[in-house]
Design an enzyme around this catalytic site. Structure first.
Site, PDB file in Angstrom:
ATOM      1  N   GLN A 190       0.461  -1.261  -0.317  1.00 35.08           N
ATOM      2  CA  GLN A 190      -0.462  -0.288  -0.247  1.00 35.08           C
ATOM      3  C   GLN A 190       0.728   1.080  -0.118  1.00 35.08           C
ATOM      4  O   GLN A 190       0.348   2.338  -0.176  1.00 35.08           O
ATOM      5  CB  GLN A 190      -0.709  -0.063   0.962  1.00 35.08           C
ATOM      6  N   CYS A 223      -5.208   0.481   3.784  1.00 39.12           N
ATOM      7  CA  CYS A 223      -4.877  -0.645   3.936  1.00 39.12           C
ATOM      8  C   CYS A 223      -6.348  -1.952   4.094  1.00 39.12           C
ATOM      9  O   CYS A 223      -6.371  -3.133   3.540  1.00 39.12           O
ATOM     10  CB  CYS A 223      -4.697  -0.640   5.410  1.00 39.12           C
ATOM     11  N   HIS A 254      -5.162  -1.489  11.779  1.00 39.03           N
ATOM     12  CA  HIS A 254      -5.018  -1.790  10.162  1.00 39.03           C
ATOM     13  C   HIS A 254      -6.031  -3.189  10.080  1.00 39.03           C
ATOM     14  O   HIS A 254      -5.916  -3.290  11.356  1.00 39.03           O
ATOM     15  CB  HIS A 254      -3.683  -1.313  11.111  1.00 39.03           C
ATOM     16  N   ASN A 259       0.191  -9.128   4.861  1.00 37.49           N
ATOM     17  CA  ASN A 259       0.218  -7.812   5.517  1.00 37.49           C
ATOM     18  C   ASN A 259       0.411  -7.249   4.177  1.00 37.49           C
ATOM     19  O   ASN A 259       0.469  -7.972   2.739  1.00 37.49           O
ATOM     20  CB  ASN A 259       1.280  -7.870   6.526  1.00 37.49           C
TER      21      ASN A 259
END
Length: 441
Positions: free
Chosen positions: A63, A69, A361, A382
């Site tokens: 990102q 996110c 997040h 992630n």
């Protein structure tokens, strides 16, 4: 109010000098960051990438310098659905395309809220909260609202630009416009009424749309879907629009997913659904809605979905006890108490009430280790690139997960009839600044 006594400070300093352990801490911290000195490597070595459930997923995404996110995690969920259907090795959906329309819709949503509050005093708390403006953040239900209205497209149909990957400046500009509108709309209303206010609003929306096109690029009207399958055969499917692509590959699948939270605070009894006032993007879109359940039940639901080979979108507080280089989150990772005599740990509910912790997040759960029927660590996909962790994949310890995970999106087929009924009940409305809305900040 009690003032600081200089005599007391003199005594403290004298005592400090007499303790050699403080010399060691001071010397170590003179040239190192606090977390580097406080790092407990004994815990890091136990966090290896061996999992009983380990869903094979595509490469981690990035990102970059943006707060998207929630979009990256959600498009990762969708690309796994599409990838399994078409046997694709790797591809990405355009996160920038969704962010483009999310920003446009957020501005409209915020301006409508400001018009609704046009008679409020300038220092009204809700008005001041809205004047904080819009950012990159969002919620699962906000993602659903955008893609159901505008569809999705592959990344090559709407690629990244400098601004889509580094959003600070465009956010600051539009938020300055929001505050100017809040002021100017009151002057216009006093002279010309609500018609004049909406004329002002529509002028701003038109200018903002043009600005977004300039910094994000031309939204795709038609595109071809090109991909390579696991046998290295290239395929081309021609003539999609974002809406038709979404309809073919996603359709109504997102309707099957609901948001489950674990917020053990006194104002949120378990077994009830909640929404947050002024949390949204698309006017008339899907209401942001959460069902609050105990952590043990939330983990049961996550495990059920993982066992069926489906990854899980979730929200947590990654600002606490994280080793970004090694890719580990563990609440025993840093010993701040021994190093600095600072004890920052709190009860989960109290940490929410007093803003010590909040969702900041969103990522995806793709695996879990289970010992004696209990999760001991979780594998996380992630969206911070592939340089850290294990090529962008991270680990969360069981205790960290319990303390700092607040939300997971679960297929409603795993819920009991009672849980589903509670979710579908009219939600209790929380205040705009409730921590269950913080992921959208």
């Amino acid at each position: 109010m009690e003032s600081i006594s200089k005599e007391h400070l003199s005594k403290l300093l004298k005592d400090y000098k007499n303790e050699k352990v403080f010399d060691v801490a001071r010397h170590a911290l003179a040239n190192s960051e606090i977390p580097n000195v406080a790092l407990n490597k004994d815990n890091v070595k136990e966090m290896d990438f061996n999992f009983d459930i380990n869903i094979e997923t595509m490469d981690a995404t990035n990102q970059k310098a943006s707060g998207r996110c929630w979009i990256f995690a959600a498009t990762n969920v969708l690309r796994e659905m599409i990838g399994k259907e078409k046997n694709i090795k790797f591809f990405e959906l355009s996160q920038s395309y969704i962010a483009f329309y999310d920003k446009l819709e957020k501005l409209n949503y915020t301006l409508e809220a400001l018009i609704e509050m046009i008679d409020k005093d300038y220092d009204d708390r809700t008005l001041q909260f809205m004047l904080a403006g819009i950012g990159d953040g969002g919620q699962w239900d906000m993602f659903v609202s955008v893609v159901k209205k505008y569809g999705v497209c592959p990344k090559n149909a709407f690629p990244e630009t400098y601004t889509s990957s580094a959003t600070r400046y465009i956010n600051s500009l539009v938020n300055a416009e929001i505050r100017r509108f809040a002021s100017d709309s009151r002057k216009v209303f006093a002279k010309g009424g609500m018609d004049a206010v909406y004329q002002l609003k529509n002028q701003l929306m038109d200018r903002y749309y043009r600005a977004l096109v300039s910094v994000y690029g031309l939204p795709p009207e038609k595109f071809d879907f090109e991909y390579t399958d696991s046998k290295n055969v290239c395929h081309v499917e021609k003539g999609y629009t974002p809406e038709s692509f979404f309809e073919k590959y996603v359709g109504n699948k997102l309707d099957e997913y609901v948001s489950i939270i674990n917020a053990p605070t006194k104002d949120k009894p378990f077994g009830k659904s909640y929404t947050v006032k002024y949390l949204g993007n698309v006017v008339g879109g899907k209401q942001v809605k959460h069902l609050n359940l105990p952590m043990e039940r939330l983990k049961e639901l996550i495990l059920s979905q993982l066992k069926d080979n489906h990854i899980v979108w979730f929200g947590s507080d990654v600002a606490s006890y994280g080793d970004r280089v090694n890719g580990v989150w563990d609440d025993g990772l840093f010993d701040f108490k021994s190093l600095l005599e600072l004890d920052i740990k709190m009860d989960k509910g109290e940490s929410l009430d007093f803003r010590s912790s909040a969702m900041n997040h969103a990522m995806c759960i793709t695996g879990v280790a289970i010992r004696d029927g209990k999760p001991t660590k979780w594998k996380i996909e992630n969206s911070w690139g592939t340089a850290n962790g294990q090529k962008g994949y991270y680990i969360m310890s069981a205790s960290w997960f319990d303390q700092y995970t607040y939300q997971a999106v679960i297929n409603k087929k795993y819920l009991t009839k009672e849980e589903l009924a509670a979710y579908e009940d009219k939600p209790i409305e929380l205040k705009p600044w409730d921590p269950m809305g913080s992921l959208a900040d």
